[in-house]
Design a protein around this motif. Structure first.
Motif, short mmCIF file in Angstrom:
data_model
loop_
_atom_site.label_atom_id
_atom_site.label_comp_id
_atom_site.label_asym_id
_atom_site.label_seq_id
_atom_site.Cartn_x
_atom_site.Cartn_y
_atom_site.Cartn_z
N ILE A 142 0.83 -1.21 0.00
CA ILE A 142 0.00 0.00 0.00
C ILE A 142 0.87 1.27 0.00
CG2 ILE A 142 -0.34 0.60 2.42
CD1 ILE A 142 -3.28 0.25 2.09
N ASP A 168 -3.82 -1.20 -3.66
CA ASP A 168 -4.76 -1.67 -2.64
C ASP A 168 -4.84 -3.18 -2.69
OD1 ASP A 168 -6.78 -2.00 -0.89
OD2 ASP A 168 -8.27 -0.83 -1.99
N TYR A 170 -6.75 -5.08 -0.97
CA TYR A 170 -8.06 -5.59 -0.55
C TYR A 170 -8.71 -6.47 -1.62
CZ TYR A 170 -12.65 -5.45 1.73
OH TYR A 170 -13.83 -5.78 2.35
N ASN A 189 -8.70 -5.63 9.76
CA ASN A 189 -9.72 -5.80 10.81
C ASN A 189 -10.74 -6.85 10.39
OD1 ASN A 189 -12.18 -4.37 9.69
ND2 ASN A 189 -10.67 -2.73 9.54
N HIS A 190 -10.74 -7.18 9.10
CA HIS A 190 -11.52 -8.33 8.66
C HIS A 190 -10.83 -8.94 7.44
CE1 HIS A 190 -13.29 -5.07 6.16
NE2 HIS A 190 -13.46 -6.02 5.27
N ILE B 252 -7.67 4.24 -0.89
CA ILE B 252 -7.79 2.97 -0.17
C ILE B 252 -8.68 3.21 1.05
CG2 ILE B 252 -6.51 1.17 1.06
CD1 ILE B 252 -4.16 1.89 -0.86
N PRO B 253 -9.99 2.97 0.91
CA PRO B 253 -10.92 3.32 1.99
C PRO B 253 -10.65 2.54 3.28
CG PRO B 253 -12.08 2.68 -0.02
CD PRO B 253 -10.64 2.32 -0.22
N PHE B 254 -11.27 3.01 4.37
CA PHE B 254 -11.01 2.38 5.67
C PHE B 254 -11.60 0.97 5.79
CE2 PHE B 254 -10.14 6.77 6.97
CZ PHE B 254 -8.91 6.55 7.55
N ARG B 255 -12.84 0.78 5.39
CA ARG B 255 -13.50 -0.54 5.44
C ARG B 255 -13.44 -1.17 6.84
NH1 ARG B 255 -9.52 -1.71 0.95
NH2 ARG B 255 -10.54 -1.05 -0.96
N TYR B 256 -13.90 -0.41 7.80
CA TYR B 256 -13.84 -0.89 9.20
C TYR B 256 -15.03 -1.80 9.49
CZ TYR B 256 -13.38 -0.58 14.29
OH TYR B 256 -13.23 -0.85 15.62
N PRO B 268 -17.76 -3.12 3.15
CA PRO B 268 -18.31 -1.93 3.81
C PRO B 268 -18.27 -0.74 2.85
CG PRO B 268 -16.65 -3.00 5.18
CD PRO B 268 -16.60 -3.66 3.85
#
Lengths: 246, 813
Positions: A142, A168, A170, A189-190, B252-256, B268
């Protein structure tokens, strides 16, 4: 004529001493690396009951023995590179404790023809270890500066089967999926749903859980051949929380 | 005399303001566990200065003006300068167990921050010695200044950023120097005063902004978030409650979504991140009113209670950016009361980012309350179907043990009882915590809930409790009455659909646990069943972490360390065992050790080396012991009450300010009163030797005893008031206690002055050393044994000191 001799002599002395320095330098690191391997092997034996085997895969240990860890840490920390501890690499990131790196790599249970995805390149050390064991490693970072540094470093060290991308992690790399193994070293966190999709049935994903300098436990995600997902929390140490008899 | 008095007032006010400000600054750049270190190093500054001035007075008293002005200017410069140096020291507490150099760096931080306090104390000490005849007047200026300073900083923190406050405080030194120069009546005094005034006016502007900009630890959440491409802080907000930074990370969003089920295929929606002090994280989630976009919230473990209720009345404690409110909206809650302590957070959601947040805080069914969770629950009348306690702290700080020394009154036995009283029949209390393996938080929470149930008179708490876990979170449910079979079935289905593991529900068997997220042993199930069983106490004692229930007396929910496990954890260092240790605790122990060494080196050693008449003879032991006991006892009580009043005032900064202010002012008044009082005793010839001290100690004992018993009750009844009322009430409550505590020291000192005046520097020195240690020791003892025991130890020490000086000191020895 005398002047020429002096120049020639100085030149030769320079070459010889540089060569000696280089040789002693690499010898020193090699010796430290060997000690590190011995230490990891000792720690593995001590935790054999927890990780379910007496020793880690020979190929993993060979990979650990081949990769020059001192090339992956900042210059001022090279002397500590082979200590069994995490080290800061700047940008709020760390290079994991060698024992944890070895354990995570082993948990992936990968083979020579496998393709592996790493999310969170960091220094590139984990990717370098994986590259010794598999056909291709794709790694995503990142932080632009870290990614570029790692890319340059891995190229300089001659790793041809590692592709570093800055971006990214993700969404993984859909076009190159499925992967036989995925390792998510960036804090999560997930578990990103796209990464689970990109894991080949029978593949494994490893996620270290914890903060900087603190890998609390390893989360192992297994995608069975029928697509069913099983997760395990692997504690790297043998630590029975109850005293006396339990 | 008035002008030196004002100089002293200014120096004292600035010194105590600096103490409060440092608590904020270090909380931002590092973590929240330096409070006791800061109090300790302020006391070290005063202790070392006492020794320094006592030993050098014959050179400096004749040069009083220059000495004062020099120290005042240095004080002003080092207020900012020391902090700049601290920011240059690469101290990383996360690495403290890996690298010994970190201990040296911690010492560097300690010494750098010691300097301004030493300079300030030099100003005060030299005035005391120069104006011996007016010592009580000076003392009043000193303590009044300190008292005002404590509250002033809280007000300043509402108006300015901590870095700006730092620069403003730096001006206090030159202004104090100017005031003193005016009082000197020498030819250059007016010109010098003008020069210092000008310097004071320009002082806040001489420091380049980049020097004083806060360098937040690169390992804190905010620093990491800002590493993402195009991430930036879009707004900042300051208050004593914390520094809020709102971060936008478009690329790059937080996606908490902590512990999101692996069965969830939804992502999210975009989020803005609110970081408090660069660490604790709360997201503002984009919401367009569509349930579909927030359906992922149903895949968190905290969504469980909504599957057991229909259209519930919900109370969300710690609403923050509104994630739990969104969850309640998603599950079609009938009404939602959202409680948030920080008005700036509410403003962010309600106004600044209202469009982004979908105006959730303006919705008809959502009522936002600006209040502290415990206070709101205690004083409210309304009952709820669901009380949801949000996951307030960040995962990394929780997992690393950064909060080990931070008291939390949200998860105590008393708190759970209060939540329980506000549940409707059939209602649920739901608390979600981060998951750690081997289990710590989850078992402590479960055990705390069992104790709360027992105190509420339940015969079988196991019928009213349930717990589930995802791979990263655990959610506890406490029901107002027993779980029905249908509810147990709903829990099982909820877990099955999300691959979450049941830890406990009534009637659970071993075959029903540890199915999805596999552990080597079903540690959570084993733990909770042991806690529910007869062998509970034995289990808690044998467990390698502290998991005993937390109470308002010992509210350290995040402290799990047991000394007997230390050796084992250290032996496992090579195998990744160190995360089993919370690093906050070793930092505290290191701070105690360095405080002990530094107070010996800077306070006692110079006295021993430079005074000809070293403490000798029969009197020595009595004097040393008396002043050592007092030093420990005073700070024990002060620190315990600072911690106790956090429950009442809701934040360590408010509590430290109000309690310190009260102790400083009223202990000073008590000290002044003690002189006249002891003179009266002597006139009456009424056992003058020991009675004044014994009477003061009796006063301390009675008031402390009453407070230990009645403060919880008082807090309960006054909790609903705003801090505008609660701060004066705190000061009034502390006043009589502080007044009595101000007496034993000067009373003892007057005895020493009468019998052995050459021992006075030693009396100061030993008292100073004990104070330096006790500020930290009090925290350690509180963590292990609770505040009440710390107060009890202090009372024993006061009693011992009264006994020691009951007999008069022998003048001939």
């Amino acid at each position: 004529m005398n002047k020429c001799r002096v120049i020639l002599f100085t030149f030769l002395v320079g070459i010889v001493s540089a060569g000696m320095a280089f040789s002693s330098d690499s010898d020193e690191y090699r010796a430290k690396r060997e000690r590190m391997i011995e230490e990891i092997e000792g720690d593995v034996k001590a935790t054999s009951r927890r990780i379910g085997k007496k020793e880690l895969s020979k190929s993993v240990m060979k990979g650990m023995a081949n990769v020059p860890r001192h090339e992956f840490v900042p210059g001022n920390l090279r002397r500590s590179a082979y200590e069994n501890r995490p080290l800061p690499i700047g940008y709020g990131q760390t290079i994991s404790q060698p024992y944890i790196v070895a354990l995570m790599t082993d948990l992936l249970d990968i083979e020579g023809d496998d393709i592996v995805l790493e999310v969170g390149t960091g220094s590139g050390y984990q990717a370098a270890i994986l590259a010794q064991l598999v056909k291709k490693v794709y790694t995503i970072e990142i932080i632009k500066e870290l990614g570029e540094q790692a890319k340059g470093r891995l190229e300089d060290l001659g790793y041809k089967n590692i592709a570093v991308q800055v971006g990214d992690g993700y969404y993984g790399l859909e076009g190159l999926a499925p992967f036989d193994g995925i390792i998510v070293t960036a804090a999560a966190n997930h578990v990103p749903p796209p990464l689970i999709k990109q894991l080949r049935p029978g593949g494994r994903m490893v996620i270290p859980v914890g903060g900087a300098f603190m890998t609390q436990q390893l989360m192992l995600v297994e995608k069975r051949n029928d697509g069913k997902i099983i997760t395990k929390q692997v504690l790297p140490v043998i630590f029975v929380p109850l005293t006396g008899g339990h | 005399m008035i002008r030196p008095g004002f100089s002293i007032f200014l120096i004292s006010a600035a010194a105590i303001s600096y103490e409060i400000l440092l608590i904020r600054l270090l909380s931002i750049i590092q973590w929240h566990h330096f409070v006791s270190m800061i109090i300790s190093l302020a006391l070290l500054g005063y202790g070392a200065s006492g020794t320094f001035v006592a030993l050098t007075q014959k050179w400096f008293v004749p040069r009083f003006g220059i000495f004062f002005i020099g120290n005042a200017i240095l004080f002003g410069l080092t207020i900012v300068g020391s902090f700049i140096i601290v920011q240059q020291i690469a101290f990383n507490p996360l690495e403290i167990m890996w690298e010994n150099r970190q201990f040296l760096r911690l010492l560097g931080v300690y010494l750098a921050l010691f300097v301004p306090f030493f300079c300030a104390a030099n100003c005060i000490c030299i005035v005391f010695i120069r104006f011996k005849d007016q010592i009580h007047r000076i003392y009043r200026f000193d303590l009044l200044g300190a008292g005002v300073g404590a509250l002033l900083m809280v007000i300043m923190l509402f108006k300015f950023s901590p870095a700006t406050c730092l620069k403003i405080l730096g001006a206090a030194g030159p202004f104090a120097a100017a005031l003193l120069a005016l009082s000197l009546h020498v030819s250059w005094s007016r010109r010098a005063a003008l020069g210092f005034m000008l310097f004071g006016c320009t002082a806040p502007f001489i420091w380049p902004q980049e020097w004083v900009s806060l360098r937040i630890s690169e390992y804190k959440g905010l620093s990491l978030a800002l590493r993402a491409p195009n991430a930036k802080i879009i707004s900042e907000h300051f208050s004593p409650l914390g520094w809020l930074a709102v971060v936008q990370s478009p690329t790059i969003p937080f996606r908490y979504a902590p512990g999101l089920s692996l069965n969830c295929s939804m992502e999210p929606p975009p989020q803005l991140g609110i970081f408090t002090d660069g660490g604790a994280f709360s997201p503002i989630t984009w919401y367009d009113g569509s349930r579909e976009h927030i359906a992922y919230l149903d895949y968190l473990s905290s969504a469980l209670p909504y599957h057991l209720l229909e259209g519930p009345e919900v109370l969300v404690l710690g609403a923050g950016g509104g994630m739990d409110v969104l969850m309640a909206l998603y599950h079609q809650a009938k009404n939602i009361d959202a409680v948030e302590i920080n008005p700036q957070v509410v403003e962010l959601v309600r106004r600044m980012h209202a469009d982004f947040a979908g105006h959730i805080y303006q919705k008809k069914k959502v009522m936002v309350h600006l209040a502290e969770a415990r206070g709101f629950v205690t004083e409210g009348k309304k009952s709820y179907d669901l009380i949801q306690v949000s996951l307030l702290d960040s995962f990394s700080s929780s997992i690393s043990g950064a909060g080990a020394l931070t008291p939390s009154y949200l998860y105590t036995v008393e708190a759970l009882q209060e939540y329980f009283h506000r549940l409707k029949p059939g209602g649920f209390l739901a608390i979600t915590r981060w998951l750690k393996v081997p289990p710590r938080d989850a078992l402590r929470l479960f055990g705390t809930a069992i104790t709360a149930c027992q105190k509420l008179g339940m015969d079988d708490p196991g019928q009213q409790l349930a717990m589930i876990r995802s791979w990263k979170t655990a959610t506890l449910l406490l029901k107002k009455d027993v779980f029905s079979k249908a509810e147990v079935s709903a829990i099982i289905s909820f877990c099955h659909e999300r691959s979450f593991d049941a830890v406990y529900y009534p009637g659970i068997t071993k075959t029903e646990v540890n199915r999805y997220n596999l552990l080597e042993e079903p540690y959570f199930y084993q733990g909770v069943t042991a806690l529910l069983g007869k062998e509970r106490n034995e289990f808690v004692n044998r467990y390698k972490f502290h998991i005993s229930p937390t109470t308002d007396d010992r509210p350290y929910f995040f402290h799990f360390f047991k000394w007997r496990t230390l050796r084992e954890i250290l032996a496992l260092k090579g195998q990744g065992g160190l995360p089993l240790l919370e690093w906050g605790y070793p930092v505290l122990i290191a701070t105690l050790l360095q405080a002990a060494i530094m107070s010996f080196v800077l306070v006692l050693l110079p006295l021993a080396l430079l005074t000809r008449n070293i403490m000798a003879g029969r009197q020595r032991g009595r004097i040393i012991f008396y002043f050592f006991c007092l030093g420990l006892a005073f700070l024990f009580i002060e620190m315990a009450f600072i911690q106790k009043f956090i429950l009442f005032l809701h934040h360590p900064v408010y509590s430290a300010s109000a309690v310190l202010c009260a102790f400083l002012i009223f202990a000073g008044l008590g000290s002044g009163f003690s002189k006249r009082w002891s003179e009266n005793f002597e006139r009456l010839r009424a056992c003058a030797n020991g009675l004044p001290i014994a009477t003061a100690v009796a006063g301390i004992g009675i008031i402390s005893f009453l407070y230990v018993i009645f403060l919880p009750l008082m807090f309960q009844h006054l909790m609903y008031l705003s801090n505008l009322w609660k701060i004066p009430i705190t000061i009034l409550l502390i006043a009589p206690l502080a007044f009595c505590m101000g007496m034993p020291f000067p009373l003892g000192l007057s005895k020493v002055a009468y019998a052995r005046p050459d021992f006075i520097p030693w009396a100061w020195g030993i008292n100073g050393c004990a104070s330096v240690l006790s500020a930290i020791l009090a925290t350690i003892l509180s963590v292990h044994f609770g505040f009440n025991l710390v107060i009890e130890i202090a009372l024993v020490l006061y009693f011992i000191s009264a006994v020691i000086l009951w007999r008069p000191l022998d003048k001939t020895t």
